[in-house]
Design a protein around this motif. Structure first.
Motif, PDB file in Angstrom:
ATOM      1  N   VAL A  36       7.065 -14.380  -2.879  1.00  0.00           N
ATOM      2  CA  VAL A  36       5.829 -14.881  -3.453  1.00  0.00           C
ATOM      3  C   VAL A  36       6.035 -16.259  -4.095  1.00  0.00           C
ATOM      4  N   TRP A  37       7.221 -16.497  -4.693  1.00  0.00           N
ATOM      5  CA  TRP A  37       7.433 -17.805  -5.307  1.00  0.00           C
ATOM      6  C   TRP A  37       7.394 -18.927  -4.284  1.00  0.00           C
ATOM      7  N   ARG A  38       7.923 -18.629  -3.061  1.00  0.00           N
ATOM      8  CA  ARG A  38       7.919 -19.639  -2.012  1.00  0.00           C
ATOM      9  C   ARG A  38       6.496 -19.910  -1.524  1.00  0.00           C
ATOM     10  N   HIS A  39       5.719 -18.845  -1.343  1.00  0.00           N
ATOM     11  CA  HIS A  39       4.328 -19.030  -0.896  1.00  0.00           C
ATOM     12  C   HIS A  39       3.510 -19.721  -1.981  1.00  0.00           C
ATOM     13  N   MET A  40       3.782 -19.427  -3.233  1.00  0.00           N
ATOM     14  CA  MET A  40       3.101 -20.133  -4.321  1.00  0.00           C
ATOM     15  C   MET A  40       3.376 -21.636  -4.246  1.00  0.00           C
ATOM     16  N   ALA A  41       4.630 -21.997  -4.089  1.00  0.00           N
ATOM     17  CA  ALA A  41       4.992 -23.418  -4.005  1.00  0.00           C
ATOM     18  C   ALA A  41       4.377 -24.071  -2.775  1.00  0.00           C
TER      19      ALA A  41
END
Length: 954
Positions: A36-41
């Motif tokens: 999720v952190w990667r998709h958020m970024a």
């Protein structure tokens, strides 16, 4: 790269082990995944690029309207919302869906039940879950009042197309276990807040959030932010652009985003400079005018008024046919766009035929107005655009290989009775800026007015359509062609366009004064008032700025005038035949316009007995698309402007047509015969009479129009039953009443008499002979009741008015039509029509094989079609070009249900697959070798000369 983008690329640095295990995307085929952190970024970075390089200034300004720091703070808000939109995936309700990924999270301390044990998890879709978490976080971290948090958090809640309702929120609030597993709720909360804190820091939001407790976002800003987040999410969810782990695990964030943006290659918005040329020079440079030609008075005045407005708003141009209203609108659109920051233009027309005719004109203008400015995205927006050759050529030029992937694990379902694949909410479409949801995001669009009216229809992903239209200048052509039901939608749409400060240009041959006032009030507010010329002023240009007062200015007409003599003709086929025999005795071409297809076919059959099959042409909407296109081309070649109609018949010829002859076709006849119809439509039909300067037979050198389709001996006149069904009695009686003096000998002077006729027919004053008044009063009462019912019916799925500032979009689309917007069902909803049944027509040959229709030209007819596999694309396109809308008998229960059942029984399974995009989901009508069949109790017969004939089976 600005500071927030640099921080976004390092969003995952220093996160706890538990936070790094939270997943957002999964591809079943490859077992690839994305944390999720990667998709958020990714999403935040895309939003930053969209804001900087794609979003028109006109949209940015609305989002920034109530923020203390204006555009700078608006940009940060948009990036932050795109970054946090998927925080709801850090919940048990979402994370339990993929066993392997859920197990990794459990190992990191984020325990959760098995997916089968969370039977109520659908009450916590991740958008809604994210909204609830954001509200809680804003209240606890930044001291926001709960009531203030929802206007911001709702954007996460609605990023899958439908903002939550109050019931949705209540149902989740009583099930906290869906957001955090009770035994480790604090662990879940710590991870959720860790991610939200990190996103806020990366986007430079802590200080802003601390100071925004009293900010009230307008509803237009909330809608536009939702649309922007949806676009950013869809792009960032595309695995072709943003590859999944473990394949892309070692790729740096900045490399990843840069490569994706290059691969997407979105054209930038239009940023025109305001033209400073005098009107003559402006029109000469933008349009293909003859050498030495001058701009017409209406065009000059429209440009002058556009330049004089303090801020672009609504302009209504009313002028006769042939005065260059379309060119005036495009010139005004360029001026408005330069001053408002619009990034494109949408031209709305009443029919697909008028849309097809307008598309090359838009493209030609665009090539001149954007010369040297790089690529521009262009769209023809109607259900059969793919069959338009000019648009298909542009599609081929812009084709890219961006594939679709099921990113969230939801299933897809193919519906043969639908218009498209019904997909899970995050299924991303390939070839950006095409397709039902995203097409309107193209910078320049020509389409049917439905595409505009859908802006007022409560449907999934409506925020995307609002985002698309809020960034354009909108041109609405032939505004007189819409009934009260469609006008109800149009008025609601205009109220939202006014709230977005979208410049709008409305074109009409003429409008009733009440309708003109209604349009300005819808756009600028009911207190807009009016400084107007007398109601019968004509031509007239009306302007109003958002929130301002309306002003109407009469314009001098061009020197083009004509005098038409009107006569009554009894509604009798033998009288029609005898009269045309006399009128065409010395040659000439006559147009006979009938109000129903059945009357077209009856008249054509009678006239063929006199003039022969070669002397009568039929034109109506009951031809397959391929034949209809050839009919239109044939009409233009034979009856168009003198320099384009070398094939004009030298012997007597009659074209018998339905309403298709009213619009879009530049055709010219020596004599007009028309059924009685509403007076504005009769004036449109008169535009086909002596339209161009040419030599005519001596008897036909004076423009004459014979009005039939009514019993003229009754008191009052009694229109034909089919006409009453199409137009209703009130409009027909009012039309007959205002035409009475002209039918009794007074010459009709054009354009001088246009406005008096319109204002008389649609105004409140009494018209017509005294003996008619009792019947007319009853027809008026019936019409008022009908229109009230129409307004009530239109309101069922109609979007509400713009709410007060700070009011969240909770329930904005409640009780809507789902995904039906740009489908047959959606088009029926905004046009108050029964859901039309449309089929693709093929033919069964004597040996039992299936083939394309035998009468098709250009080598397309009689081509054998496989039934055990999808046809090759070229063959499939031929079949798709044989679309046919069945008549009204097949649009009402129980006939429509019986017809669908019979057609589905005969469906070809091999054609109903994803490998057959032209044919999948379509109903196939199979004719026999004689082009006949029986369907739902009706006998059908199709010929290229007469179209579809329908008779009740004996």
């Amino acid at each position: 790269m600005l500071a927030e983008e640099q921080f976004l690329q390092r969003l995952g640095d220093g996160l706890s082990v538990a936070a790094r295990t939270v997943w957002a995307k999964h591809d079943r085929a490859s077992d690839g995944w994305l944390p999720v952190w990667r998709h958020m970024a990714d999403s935040g970075s895309v939003a930053a690029l969209l804001w900087d390089r794609w979003l028109p200034n006109q949209v940015r300004r609305i989002i920034a309207e109530n923020l203390p720091g204006g555009l700078v703070e608006a940009r940060r808000l948009a990036i932050w919302l795109a970054t946090v939109h998927d925080i709801g995936k850090a919940t048990p309700a979402f994370a339990c869906q993929v066993d392997g990924l859920a197990e990794r999270m459990r190992a990191a301390g984020l325990d959760m039940p098995d997916v089968k044990r969370l039977s109520d998890r659908k009450l916590a879709p991740h958008g809604l879950a994210g909204q609830v978490l954001l509200q809680e976080w804003l209240a606890e971290r930044y001291g926001w009042a709960r009531s203030a948090t929802i206007q911001v958090a709702i954007i996460a809640g609605g990023h899958h197309g439908v903002p939550p309702t109050f019931d949705d929120i209540r149902n989740l609030n009583v099930r906290p276990q869906l957001l955090r597993t009770p035994d480790c709720a604090q662990v879940w909360k710590a991870v959720q807040y860790e991610l939200l804190d990190r996103c806020a820091e990366a986007c430079g939001m802590p200080d802003l959030l601390s100071g925004w407790q009293k900010v009230k976002l307008t509803q237009p800003a909330q809608v536009l932010l939702t649309g922007l987040v949806i676009v950013a999410d869809w792009i960032a969810s595309n695995a072709d652009l943003f590859p999944y782990f473990p394949q892309a695990e070692r790729q740096s964030g900045s490399e990843r985003v840069a490569a994706a943006w290059r691969g997407l290659d979105l054209p930038e918005p239009w940023r025109p400079h305001e033209p400073v040329e005098e009107p003559d020079a402006l029109f000469a440079s933008r349009f293909d005018l003859p050498v030495g030609a001058h701009a017409r008075p209406v065009q000059v005045r429209a440009v002058e008024l556009a330049r004089s407005m303090a801020f672009p708003g609504l302009m209504i141009i009313e002028a006769p046919m042939g005065e260059g209203k379309t060119e005036a609108a495009l010139a005004v659109a360029e001026i408005f766009a330069a001053r408002s920051g619009a990034g494109g233009c949408f031209v709305a027309l009443p029919t697909m035929a008028t849309g097809n005719a307008m598309f090359p004109r838009m493209v030609a203008w665009l090539r001149r107005v954007t010369v040297g400015e790089g690529r521009r995205s262009v769209l023809l927006a109607h259900s059969k655009a793919a069959l338009n050759e000019e648009f298909a050529e542009l599609v081929r030029a812009g084709r890219r290989a961006v594939h679709e992937v099921d990113v969230d694990g939801g299933g897809d379902e193919w519906s043969r009775r639908g218009d498209r694949m019904v997909s899970s909410a995050e299924l991303i479409a390939h070839q950006w800026l095409r397709g039902r949801k995203k097409g309107m995001l193209s910078s320049f669009v020509v389409g049917t007015v439905d595409q505009l009216l859908f802006m007022g229809l409560k449907s999934r992903h409506l925020a995307l359509r609002h985002l698309a239209l809020a960034g354009k200048v909108v041109v609405i052509d032939e505004a007189h062609a819409y009934d009260s039901y469609m006008n109800s939608y149009l008025d609601r749409v205009l109220s939202w366009l006014g709230a977005y400060s979208v410049p709008v240009v409305v074109l009409s041959a003429t409008l009733p004064a009440d309708r003109r006032r209604a349009l300005t009030a819808a756009y600028a507010g009911p207190t807009s008032g009016s400084e107007t010329e007398p109601a019968q002023a004509y031509p007239v240009v009306t302007t109003v700025e958002p929130g301002g007062s309306a002003r109407s200015v009469q314009v001098s007409g061009s020197a083009r005038t004509s005098e038409v003599r009107l006569e009554r003709l009894e509604d009798d086929l033998s009288q029609l035949r005898d009269r045309l025999a006399a009128e065409l005795a010395e040659g000439g071409c006559a147009l006979v316009v009938r109000n129903t297809v059945d009357r077209v076919l009856e008249a054509a059959a009678a006239l063929r007995e006199l003039f022969g099959a070669d002397g009568v042409t039929v034109a109506h909407a009951r031809f397959v698309d391929a034949d209809r296109a050839e009919k239109d081309a044939e009409l233009l070649a034979r009856f168009g402007p003198p320099d384009k109609s070398a094939g004009r018949p030298t012997r007597p010829h009659v074209v018998v047509a339905s309403q298709v002859a009213e619009q879009s076709l530049d055709i010219d006849f020596d004599l007009l015969v028309t059924d009685l119809c509403p007076v504005d439509l009769l004036l449109q039909r008169l535009g086909r009479l002596h339209r161009h300067v040419r030599e005519r037979p001596p008897r036909l050198r004076t423009p004459r129009c014979l009005v039939t389709g009514a019993d003229w001996q009754t008191v009052p006149v009694r229109p034909a039953s089919g006409s009453r069904r199409v137009y209703r009695l009130h409009a027909l009686l009012r039309s007959a009443a205002v035409l009475e003096p002209h039918l009794s000998g007074r010459v009709l002077r054009l354009p001088e008499d246009i406005s008096p006729l319109i204002q008389g027919a649609y105004g409140p004053q009494t018209v017509g002979p005294k003996a008619w008044q009792e019947a007319m009063a009853k027809a008026q009462a019936d019409e008022e009741l009908h229109q009230a019912e129409q307004r009530d019916k239109a309101g069922a799925f109609q979007l509400a008015n713009v709410g007060r500032e700070g009011r969240a979009l909770v329930g904005w689309l409640e009780a809507g039509v789902g995904d039906a917007e740009d489908t047959r069902r959606g088009r029926a909803q905004v046009r108050d029509g029964a859901e039309a049944l449309e089929v693709l027509v093929v033919q069964r040959q004597p040996d039992g094989t299936l083939a394309t229709l035998s009468g098709l030209s250009k080598g397309r007819g009689g081509r054998v079609l496989p039934t055990d596999s999808p046809p090759a694309p070229r063959l499939a396109r031929i079949v798709a070009s044989c679309g046919l809308r069945l008549p009204f008998q097949f649009s009402v229960p129980p006939t429509i249900d019986r017809a669908i059942q019979e057609l589905e029984t005969a469906c070809i399974p091999a054609w109903q697959t994803l490998d057959s995009p032209w044919l999948a989901g379509e109903l196939i009508l199979m004719l026999d070798e004689n082009c006949r069949t029986r369907l739902a109790g009706y006998d059908l017969h199709y010929t290229p000369a007469r179209g579809l004939e329908v008779a009740r089976a004996e």
